[in-house]
Design a protein around this motif. Structure first.
Motif, PDB file in Angstrom:
ATOM      1  N   GLU A  64       7.102 -21.610 -63.945  1.00 25.06           N
ATOM      2  CA  GLU A  64       8.251 -21.506 -63.032  1.00 25.06           C
ATOM      3  C   GLU A  64       8.732 -22.885 -62.575  1.00 25.06           C
ATOM      4  O   GLU A  64       9.900 -23.070 -62.261  1.00 25.06           O
ATOM      5  N   VAL A 110       8.891 -25.564 -64.302  1.00 27.94           N
ATOM      6  CA  VAL A 110       9.624 -26.293 -65.335  1.00 27.94           C
ATOM      7  C   VAL A 110      11.119 -26.176 -65.065  1.00 27.94           C
ATOM      8  O   VAL A 110      11.656 -25.074 -64.961  1.00 27.94           O
ATOM      9  N   GLY A 111      11.778 -27.309 -64.895  1.00 28.19           N
ATOM     10  CA  GLY A 111      13.212 -27.308 -64.631  1.00 28.19           C
ATOM     11  C   GLY A 111      13.584 -27.103 -63.179  1.00 28.19           C
ATOM     12  O   GLY A 111      14.763 -27.126 -62.824  1.00 28.19           O
ATOM     13  N   THR A 112      12.588 -26.871 -62.316  1.00 28.74           N
ATOM     14  CA  THR A 112      12.905 -26.635 -60.898  1.00 28.74           C
ATOM     15  C   THR A 112      12.210 -27.630 -59.969  1.00 28.74           C
ATOM     16  O   THR A 112      12.157 -27.410 -58.754  1.00 28.74           O
ATOM     17  N   TRP A 137      13.351 -30.335 -59.071  1.00 30.21           N
ATOM     18  CA  TRP A 137      14.383 -30.864 -58.157  1.00 30.21           C
ATOM     19  C   TRP A 137      14.461 -30.103 -56.843  1.00 30.21           C
ATOM     20  O   TRP A 137      14.891 -30.621 -55.836  1.00 30.21           O
ATOM     21  N   LYS A 138      14.008 -28.824 -56.869  1.00 33.11           N
ATOM     22  CA  LYS A 138      14.064 -28.038 -55.639  1.00 33.11           C
ATOM     23  C   LYS A 138      12.987 -28.463 -54.637  1.00 33.11           C
ATOM     24  O   LYS A 138      13.157 -28.324 -53.434  1.00 33.11           O
TER      25      LYS A 138
END
Lengths: 136, 128
Positions: A121, A123-125, A127-128
């Motif tokens: 989960e 991966v790609g998040t 930045w949050k």
């Protein structure tokens, strides 16, 4: 923190003794609290990639070794710039935290700051949960 | 007389062989090590303080496998497998040391089970 420091140079152990007595003991009461090791001829420095042939000395290399004897971090500086002990301590704290928890510490991590738990989960998040100002 | 000479020669050869573990061939430290070794033997084990002043240290400790590789390559440079790299085992060594008013020999492997910070520095009595 439970860390043993070993300081090592190409000086003899006899030089180390006089240095403790004449100089270090005037900087710190009772001198440096860790052993001073002698790397005769720079043989150990060569294996660690810090022996400077022209000057015949070991340049400022610093290695963090974990309880399994594995090198976790290294930093090598030319002689004219001294080290930053706070950064060394931060790195040791980070490696100890990772070893204990299996979490990973993002850029700029300090004890108490959030860590990351790798997962599909995340991966790609990232930045949050991690902002660039947290790097400082 | 001849017997003594042979003994001396044997000790010398042993030291040269031992020093090959870390030195390129032709290095002169072999004879130096033999000299200190003889002095250490004369001192005997009764006088530990004296012993600690004359004891030599091994320096880098190579495994037997790496040693034979070094001899085969005639060691112009240390084999990369034994060089220090992050994520790899720290190359073991033995060094003379001074701590708490005493001389002793320290091996990195003595510290297994502990976190260690190994700090190389250019020299005693320097500026930075």
């Amino acid at each position: 923190m439970g860390v043993d420091v070993l300081a090592i140079s190409t000086d003899s152990r006899f030089s180390h003794k006089i240095w403790q007595k004449e100089e270090l003991s005037k900087m710190v009461p009772n001198g440096a609290p860790y052993p001073l090791l002698s790397d005769a001829g720079g043989k150990i420095g060569k294996v660690y990639g810090v022996y400077e042939n022209d000057a015949g000395v070991d340049i400022r290399g610093r290695f963090i070794v974990d309880p399994d004897g594995v090198i976790q971090g290294m930093e090598i500086l030319t002689p004219s710039v001294g080290r930053n002990v706070s950064e060394l301590i931060r790195q040791v704290q980070a490696f100890q935290h990772v070893r204990k928890t299996g979490e990973v510490t993002p850029s700029g991590w300090q004890p108490g700051k959030p860590t990351l738990k790798p997962s599909p989960e995340l991966v790609g998040t990232v930045w949050k949960v991690w902002k660039p100002d947290m790097a400082f | 007389m001849i017997y003594r000479f042979m003994c001396g020669l044997l000790i010398l050869m042993f030291s040269v062989t031992a020093s090959l573990a870390a030195d390129p061939p032709g290095s002169a430290t072999g004879t130096g090590a033999a000299g200190s070794k003889n002095t250490a033997n004369v001192a005997g084990k009764s006088d530990q303080a004296l012993e600690s002043c004359v004891a030599t240290a091994k320096g880098p400790i190579e495994s037997k496998q790496q040693l034979s590789k070094v001899v085969q390559m005639e060691a112009q440079a240390p084999p990369t497998s034994s060089m220090a790299r992050v994520g790899k085992p720290a190359p073991d060594f033995e060094a003379n040391a001074f701590q708490n008013g005493k001389f002793r020999n320290i091996k990195l492997s003595d510290y297994k089970g502990r976190w260690v910070v190994l700090c190389f520095y250019p020299g005693d009595f320097t500026f930075v």
